[in-house]
Enzyme design. Sequence first.
Site, PDB file in Angstrom:
ATOM      1  N   SER A 265       0.814  -1.204   0.000  1.00 49.26           N
ATOM      2  CA  SER A 265       0.000   0.000   0.000  1.00 49.26           C
ATOM      3  C   SER A 265       0.858   1.269   0.000  1.00 49.26           C
ATOM      4  O   SER A 265       1.740   1.397  -0.839  1.00 49.26           O
ATOM      5  CB  SER A 265      -0.955  -0.049   1.186  1.00 49.26           C
ATOM      6  OG  SER A 265      -2.074   0.737   0.926  1.00 49.26           O
ATOM      7  N   HIS A 406      -7.565  -5.665  -0.265  1.00 47.07           N
ATOM      8  CA  HIS A 406      -6.325  -4.913  -0.061  1.00 47.07           C
ATOM      9  C   HIS A 406      -5.600  -5.457   1.175  1.00 47.07           C
ATOM     10  O   HIS A 406      -6.040  -5.210   2.311  1.00 47.07           O
ATOM     11  CB  HIS A 406      -6.740  -3.452   0.162  1.00 47.07           C
ATOM     12  CG  HIS A 406      -5.623  -2.485   0.243  1.00 47.07           C
ATOM     13  ND1 HIS A 406      -4.839  -2.171  -0.836  1.00 47.07           N
ATOM     14  CD2 HIS A 406      -5.162  -1.734   1.276  1.00 47.07           C
ATOM     15  CE1 HIS A 406      -3.945  -1.264  -0.480  1.00 47.07           C
ATOM     16  NE2 HIS A 406      -4.119  -0.983   0.807  1.00 47.07           N
TER      17      HIS A 406
HETATM   18  C1  GTR Z   1      -5.412   4.696   1.419  1.00 49.54           C
HETATM   19  C2  GTR Z   1      -4.756   5.513   0.351  1.00 49.54           C
HETATM   20  C3  GTR Z   1      -3.986   4.615  -0.569  1.00 49.54           C
HETATM   21  C4  GTR Z   1      -3.168   3.562   0.183  1.00 49.54           C
HETATM   22  C5  GTR Z   1      -3.776   3.110   1.487  1.00 49.54           C
HETATM   23  C6  GTR Z   1      -2.811   2.485   2.509  1.00 49.54           C
HETATM   24  O1  GTR Z   1      -6.217   5.443   2.233  1.00 49.54           O
HETATM   25  O2  GTR Z   1      -5.748   6.208  -0.348  1.00 49.54           O
HETATM   26  O3  GTR Z   1      -3.198   5.378  -1.440  1.00 49.54           O
HETATM   27  O4  GTR Z   1      -1.887   4.001   0.391  1.00 49.54           O
HETATM   28  O5  GTR Z   1      -4.383   4.113   2.172  1.00 49.54           O
HETATM   29  O6  GTR Z   1      -1.639   2.792   2.577  1.00 49.54           O
HETATM   30  O7  GTR Z   1      -3.305   1.691   3.311  1.00 49.54           O
END
Ligand code: GTR
Length: 426
Positions: A265, A406
């Site tokens: 992420s 995710h």
């Molecule tokens: C989200 C963000 C993403 C990603 C994610 C994370 O809120 O929009 O770009 O980086 O966080 O790091 O968990």
Amino acid sequence: MIKIFRIGVFAVYCTSVAFGQARRSNEDESRVGQYTLPDVLKCADGTTVTTVADWTGKRRAEVMRLFEEHVYGKTPATPKLDAKVLSERKDALGGIATRRIVRLKMKEKPAWDGIDVMIYIPNGAKKPVPAFVGLSFGGNHAVSPDIDVPISDRWMRPTQDDTVRNSRATVRSRGKESHRWPLEMILKRGYAVVTAYYGDIEPDHTLGWKDGVRGALAEKGADTVWKDGEWGAIGAWAWGLSRMLDYAETVDAIDAKHCSVIGHSRLGKTSLWAGAQDERFAMVVSNDSGEGGAAIMRRDFGETTKIITTVFPHWFTPTYARYSDKAGDCPVDQHMLISLMAPRPVCIASAEEDLWADPKGEFLSGLNAQPVYDLFGLKGVGVKHQPAVNTPVGDVVRYHMRTGKHDVTDFDWQRYLDAADAHLKK
Ligand code: GTR
């Protein structure tokens, strides 16, 4: 009374409209629109790269400068860090590994608390082993199932559960992130792990730099206004990964010439930027890195440049916000970031349900890095279209999209370990 109530309702309405607009995102492939990617091989003087020598001697440095200037900012030269071993345990993880925790600090800047690096090395290895170097979201105690790893006392992002109270980790956060770090599996495959909490380097909020390495190094102190081209938090975290590799180079049991940098992420964006800047990383892994990571910024799908620079302005150099709503004007796109890894192996991973990170855009950056891998005569992803779910493709550039959300799963790690076996253990 009624008037106050109406004003209140109106204020809530305005706030939600503004927030909704900032978060507006497209998740319909048919509405992505047309775009043209910048030509990674075209030099500033109009000539086109045709040889490895042109790429390594000229164009690569230009592309690096463009990313510094327009996206992540330039990483300054910093004093060398001192290392102090805080603890070592030879029978960690039930005896399969040696665990060491080391604090890296800057003598010249004592106000910065430094990075507590946790290292696991498989016991009984006959020769030095390659390591995976990566940052965690929750601290070493959240990564490790070993209950004698100290709980981090640094600032933590608020959570919806009881693992963080008053911006500090609670005992409930022990092992919280261990599903993302299958230590036993990694160690049994013959790799070491070098990890640390990203907040040790810089706490992840807009004023976090004051307590992080950027603040410690800033000449102007607390009233610093970050200028175009100066580094953001991703730059600081990536710098930390390189310092962790510096330390790994001093550990005899680690084969520091064959280490991978890995991140998920926002930390996947970070591992890509670390891999681009520091060619000592022999392999680069981006897990669900999305916008500002592997995803093509010109694709209007999932998170956009506008959203990311509005919600997380501190991650990037201020210049990047100029490309809100006009990513097409940015002189780089993320296939050029992947190209900076060549000729090294790179793994790009997506998750089917993680539309916010734009899985197809993540694949396309790997695909469009091919012209640079071609210069080296290397096979990249080896397919023209995004493969079906759970169908990994590629050789030197690898891509997979797994089922699910995710996250980092064992399936992802198996792919990274296979890539490391193929390319780093020759
Ligand atoms: C989200 C963000 C993403 C990603 C994610 C994370 O809120 O929009 O770009 O980086 O966080 O790091 O968990």
